[in-house]
Design an enzyme around this catalytic site. Structure first.
Site, PDB file in Angstrom:
ATOM      1  N   ASP A  31      -3.677   5.414   5.253  1.00 41.03           N
ATOM      2  CA  ASP A  31      -3.855   4.396   6.291  1.00 41.03           C
ATOM      3  C   ASP A  31      -2.484   3.922   6.765  1.00 41.03           C
ATOM      4  O   ASP A  31      -1.543   3.786   5.988  1.00 41.03           O
ATOM      5  CB  ASP A  31      -4.676   3.225   5.746  1.00 41.03           C
ATOM      6  CG  ASP A  31      -5.196   2.334   6.850  1.00 41.03           C
ATOM      7  OD1 ASP A  31      -6.402   2.394   7.150  1.00 41.03           O
ATOM      8  OD2 ASP A  31      -4.392   1.567   7.439  1.00 41.03           O
ATOM      9  N   HIS A 100     -15.540   6.520   8.777  1.00 38.84           N
ATOM     10  CA  HIS A 100     -14.475   6.754   7.796  1.00 38.84           C
ATOM     11  C   HIS A 100     -14.653   5.780   6.651  1.00 38.84           C
ATOM     12  O   HIS A 100     -15.114   4.659   6.845  1.00 38.84           O
ATOM     13  CB  HIS A 100     -13.089   6.573   8.431  1.00 38.84           C
ATOM     14  CG  HIS A 100     -12.916   5.252   9.106  1.00 38.84           C
ATOM     15  ND1 HIS A 100     -13.459   4.994  10.347  1.00 38.84           N
ATOM     16  CD2 HIS A 100     -12.317   4.106   8.707  1.00 38.84           C
ATOM     17  CE1 HIS A 100     -13.180   3.749  10.691  1.00 38.84           C
ATOM     18  NE2 HIS A 100     -12.501   3.184   9.715  1.00 38.84           N
ATOM     19  N   HIS A 102     -12.604   3.717   3.600  1.00 32.90           N
ATOM     20  CA  HIS A 102     -11.302   3.276   3.088  1.00 32.90           C
ATOM     21  C   HIS A 102     -11.329   3.439   1.574  1.00 32.90           C
ATOM     22  O   HIS A 102     -12.130   2.790   0.890  1.00 32.90           O
ATOM     23  CB  HIS A 102     -11.059   1.803   3.408  1.00 32.90           C
ATOM     24  CG  HIS A 102     -10.945   1.485   4.858  1.00 32.90           C
ATOM     25  ND1 HIS A 102      -9.732   1.290   5.476  1.00 32.90           N
ATOM     26  CD2 HIS A 102     -11.887   1.331   5.824  1.00 32.90           C
ATOM     27  CE1 HIS A 102      -9.943   1.004   6.756  1.00 32.90           C
ATOM     28  NE2 HIS A 102     -11.225   1.020   6.998  1.00 32.90           N
TER      29      HIS A 102
HETATM   30  P1  DGP Z   1     -11.553   0.277  10.569  1.00 33.17           P
HETATM   31  O1  DGP Z   1     -10.933  -1.034  10.990  1.00 33.17           O
HETATM   32  O2  DGP Z   1     -12.445   0.157   9.366  1.00 33.17           O
HETATM   33  O3  DGP Z   1     -12.189   0.973  11.740  1.00 33.17           O
HETATM   34  O4  DGP Z   1     -10.351   1.170  10.079  1.00 33.17           O
HETATM   35  C1  DGP Z   1      -9.475   1.833  10.939  1.00 33.17           C
HETATM   36  C2  DGP Z   1      -8.223   2.092  10.163  1.00 33.17           C
HETATM   37  O5  DGP Z   1      -7.494   3.094  10.834  1.00 33.17           O
HETATM   38  C3  DGP Z   1      -7.302   0.884  10.033  1.00 33.17           C
HETATM   39  O6  DGP Z   1      -7.208   0.500   8.664  1.00 33.17           O
HETATM   40  C4  DGP Z   1      -5.955   1.369  10.515  1.00 33.17           C
HETATM   41  C5  DGP Z   1      -6.128   2.867  10.607  1.00 33.17           C
HETATM   42  N1  DGP Z   1      -5.401   3.490  11.696  1.00 33.17           N
HETATM   43  C6  DGP Z   1      -5.480   3.160  13.009  1.00 33.17           C
HETATM   44  N2  DGP Z   1      -4.657   3.933  13.732  1.00 33.17           N
HETATM   45  C7  DGP Z   1      -4.063   4.780  12.851  1.00 33.17           C
HETATM   46  C8  DGP Z   1      -3.108   5.832  12.988  1.00 33.17           C
HETATM   47  O7  DGP Z   1      -2.634   6.175  14.076  1.00 33.17           O
HETATM   48  N3  DGP Z   1      -2.731   6.475  11.844  1.00 33.17           N
HETATM   49  C9  DGP Z   1      -3.241   6.134  10.618  1.00 33.17           C
HETATM   50  N4  DGP Z   1      -2.796   6.818   9.551  1.00 33.17           N
HETATM   51  N5  DGP Z   1      -4.145   5.152  10.451  1.00 33.17           N
HETATM   52  C10 DGP Z   1      -4.539   4.491  11.556  1.00 33.17           C
END
Ligand code: DGP
Length: 115
Positions: A31, A100, A102
């Protein structure tokens, strides 16, 4: 046609991401804003399910593959114990509507609240 999700764009190499695991059906990236020493997103390759409710109803075996990958990564990159969180809906914290999980590992004592 709808735009590919941010996760699909990472999978396709359009946006950088740190991959920890990858099969033909599920992949795992760190993340971008970690909430624990280990914070990994476990994502099915398909975008067709927007949340875990749809995924569980539509393809439970794929959900099981995500859980198996989570367990394997928790063993490889943390102490083997882990939290698995699915945010379902904007008011519950979901911002990317490509299902997804976490995976959180090596959580410090007393730091469970707030995510
Ligand atoms: P949610 O809020 O549950 O939909 O989680 C989305 C997650 O995705 C959040 O914890 C941050 C992550 N995220 C968003 N953009 C990116 C990115 O460009 N790269 C990565 N590695 N994670 C990202």
């Amino acid at each position: 046609m709808t735009e590919p999700s941010i996760f699909t764009r990472i999978l396709n190499g359009e946006i950088p991401g740190e991959f920890l695991a990858r099969t033909d059906r599920v992949f795992a990236i760190r993340d971008i804003d970690p909430q624990a020493p280990l914070h990994v997103l476990i994502i099915p390759v398909t975008e067709q399910y927007r949340d875990v409710t749809e995924l569980a109803a539509g393809e439970p075996a794929l959900l099981a593959e995500m859980v198996a990958m989570a367990k394997q990564l928790a063993e490889e990159h943390a102490n083997g114990e882990y939290r698995l969180i699915f945010n379902n809906g904007a008011s519950a914290g979901q911002s990317v509507f490509h299902v997804h999980a976490h995976l959180l590992g090596d959580i410090e004592k007393g730091k469970l609240v707030g995510f």
